[in-house]
Design an enzyme around this catalytic site. Structure first.
Site, PDB file in Angstrom:
ATOM      1  N   ASP A 173      58.516  93.029  84.321  1.00  0.00           N
ATOM      2  CA  ASP A 173      58.877  91.622  84.564  1.00  0.00           C
ATOM      3  C   ASP A 173      60.313  91.606  85.083  1.00  0.00           C
ATOM      4  O   ASP A 173      61.245  91.940  84.354  1.00  0.00           O
ATOM      5  CB  ASP A 173      58.759  90.867  83.227  1.00  0.00           C
ATOM      6  CG  ASP A 173      59.386  89.481  83.282  1.00  0.00           C
ATOM      7  OD1 ASP A 173      59.485  88.915  84.382  1.00  0.00           O
ATOM      8  OD2 ASP A 173      59.759  88.971  82.202  1.00  0.00           O
ATOM      9  N   GLY A 189      63.685  89.917  86.568  1.00  0.00           N
ATOM     10  CA  GLY A 189      64.475  88.688  86.666  1.00  0.00           C
ATOM     11  C   GLY A 189      65.674  88.894  87.560  1.00  0.00           C
ATOM     12  O   GLY A 189      65.669  89.779  88.421  1.00  0.00           O
ATOM     13  N   SER A 191      68.059  82.203  80.319  1.00  0.00           N
ATOM     14  CA  SER A 191      69.157  81.543  81.041  1.00  0.00           C
ATOM     15  C   SER A 191      68.862  80.057  81.160  1.00  0.00           C
ATOM     16  O   SER A 191      69.727  79.209  80.987  1.00  0.00           O
ATOM     17  CB  SER A 191      69.296  82.099  82.455  1.00  0.00           C
ATOM     18  OG  SER A 191      69.273  83.474  82.447  1.00  0.00           O
ATOM     19  N   ASP A 216      60.079  79.205  76.971  1.00  0.00           N
ATOM     20  CA  ASP A 216      60.753  80.457  77.342  1.00  0.00           C
ATOM     21  C   ASP A 216      62.254  80.181  77.319  1.00  0.00           C
ATOM     22  O   ASP A 216      62.786  79.505  78.206  1.00  0.00           O
ATOM     23  CB  ASP A 216      60.289  80.907  78.733  1.00  0.00           C
ATOM     24  CG  ASP A 216      60.848  82.278  79.092  1.00  0.00           C
ATOM     25  OD1 ASP A 216      61.599  82.867  78.281  1.00  0.00           O
ATOM     26  OD2 ASP A 216      60.535  82.770  80.202  1.00  0.00           O
ATOM     27  N   ASP A 259      56.558  83.321  86.474  1.00  0.00           N
ATOM     28  CA  ASP A 259      56.690  83.736  85.067  1.00  0.00           C
ATOM     29  C   ASP A 259      56.191  82.641  84.120  1.00  0.00           C
ATOM     30  O   ASP A 259      55.472  82.913  83.154  1.00  0.00           O
ATOM     31  CB  ASP A 259      58.126  84.168  84.734  1.00  0.00           C
ATOM     32  CG  ASP A 259      59.191  83.246  85.330  1.00  0.00           C
ATOM     33  OD1 ASP A 259      58.844  82.299  86.081  1.00  0.00           O
ATOM     34  OD2 ASP A 259      60.385  83.466  85.044  1.00  0.00           O
ATOM     35  N   ARG A 260      56.521  81.394  84.453  1.00  0.00           N
ATOM     36  CA  ARG A 260      56.015  80.277  83.631  1.00  0.00           C
ATOM     37  C   ARG A 260      54.492  80.188  83.708  1.00  0.00           C
ATOM     38  O   ARG A 260      53.821  79.964  82.712  1.00  0.00           O
ATOM     39  CB  ARG A 260      56.599  78.956  84.133  1.00  0.00           C
ATOM     40  CG  ARG A 260      57.959  78.640  83.542  1.00  0.00           C
ATOM     41  CD  ARG A 260      58.577  77.439  84.249  1.00  0.00           C
ATOM     42  NE  ARG A 260      58.040  76.162  83.834  1.00  0.00           N
ATOM     43  CZ  ARG A 260      58.322  75.007  84.440  1.00  0.00           C
ATOM     44  NH1 ARG A 260      59.125  75.001  85.495  1.00  0.00           N
ATOM     45  NH2 ARG A 260      57.824  73.874  84.003  1.00  0.00           N
TER      46      ARG A 260
END
Lengths: 204, 204
Positions: free
Chosen positions: B5, B7, B91, B88, B73-74
């Protein structure tokens, strides 16, 4: 006599009828006027003391609270409200609860401008220039709405918890007041509190 | 096979048992492994496509929602939850509501680290290093408590509005979960969603 509320970037003057924002570095031109002021900006505290016609209302505040570290601007706003929630929506959003003239406590949130800027720093995809009007009773179905909702809804819920009349001031106060039907918005609230101190102490 | 994953600052790898955070500039050492990944970091999208053993799960997501602009990702987190609120807390804090497998919408708040930093920028008097545990059912009586309350209470209220099971992930997820008795905290939630896509499409 002038009233003056000094923050970190601006001094706000009020003469009883009109209101003016003056950049801090221009206040010298008022130094020979009679001014009653409050100041939260430590960098210019010494200079202000050298203005002999200026009176620091901070020395006359009588506000009793168990809260530790309450800014004098918040104290003065609370002097105006006997029973209710006092919100000052500026760089920070301060919220204080007054009950029968007693201060019950309060809290501080980052102001709307800072929350908007946070999104742009977190990710370019979350960049947003200004708060959009959103229906906070409906779950957003777009990133644009999700960002404005994500700023305003938590603030509204945190303020709305208290079943009391709501008194709002500060630069973003008008925006906030839209989400609270029946709230009282008054951009001059701080000067009303200052005037109370002036009168109580015969300073004019 | 590895799941990854990606980011903006880190790539998180999971091999089915252990979990590892790797700085983005070090992912080259995995380029010859078989990796199924998702990526929200556009700066390295081209590079990832040159890793011939890497499979972009973003191309296989089947998630239907009326929401416009929802990050992958959501979407993947929502694949894991049939009925509930998906949070989640990184940040940014994303909140999505799922009902009978349908996405009802969601919203985004700035993450806790950004809110903490905001206070220090607003005024040195509001500087706070980390979130203090506070009783969010009691009005604060000190500036220290007022700042932590002012960060956590609005977030908790905005998430707590939905009378649904709560599923929390992300770096600040554990902190948040403390304010929601009965919530499910799972730092590996994203990998569970990714594994669903891998299996559904026979990618391993």
């Amino acid at each position: 006599m002038l009233l003056c509320d000094i923050g970190n970037s601006f001094a706000k003057f009020y003469d009883g009828t009109s209101f003016q924002r003056v950049p801090i570095n221009e206040i010298d031109r008022y130094k020979d006027s009679k001014v009653c002021y409050i100041n939260v900006n430590e960098r210019i505290a010494d200079k202000l003391r050298s203005f002999h016609k200026w009176i620091d209302l901070g020395e006359f505040i009588e506000f009793s609270t168990p809260y530790q570290g309450m800014g004098i601007d918040r104290q003065i706003l609370c002097l105006v409200v006997e029973d209710g929630v006092v919100v000052d929506a500026g760089s920070a959003i301060t919220v204080d609860v007054m009950q029968n003239g007693r201060h019950e406590g309060g809290f501080i949130m980052p102001g709307i401008r800072f929350l908007l800027e946070d999104f742009g720093v977190i990710s370019p995809r979350l960049q947003i220039q200004k708060l959009q009007p959103v229906d906070i009773h409906k779950l957003p179905l777009s990133t644009q709405d999700a960002l404005s909702y994500g700023i305003i809804k938590p603030i509204v819920l945190a303020i709305g918890e208290f079943a009391k009349p709501l008194f709002i001031t500060g630069g973003d106060g008008e925006i906030l007041a839209r989400y609270f039907p029946g709230s009282h918005y008054d951009e001059l609230m701080i000067f009303k509190g200052m005037m109370k101190i002036v009168k109580r102490n015969d300073l004019c």
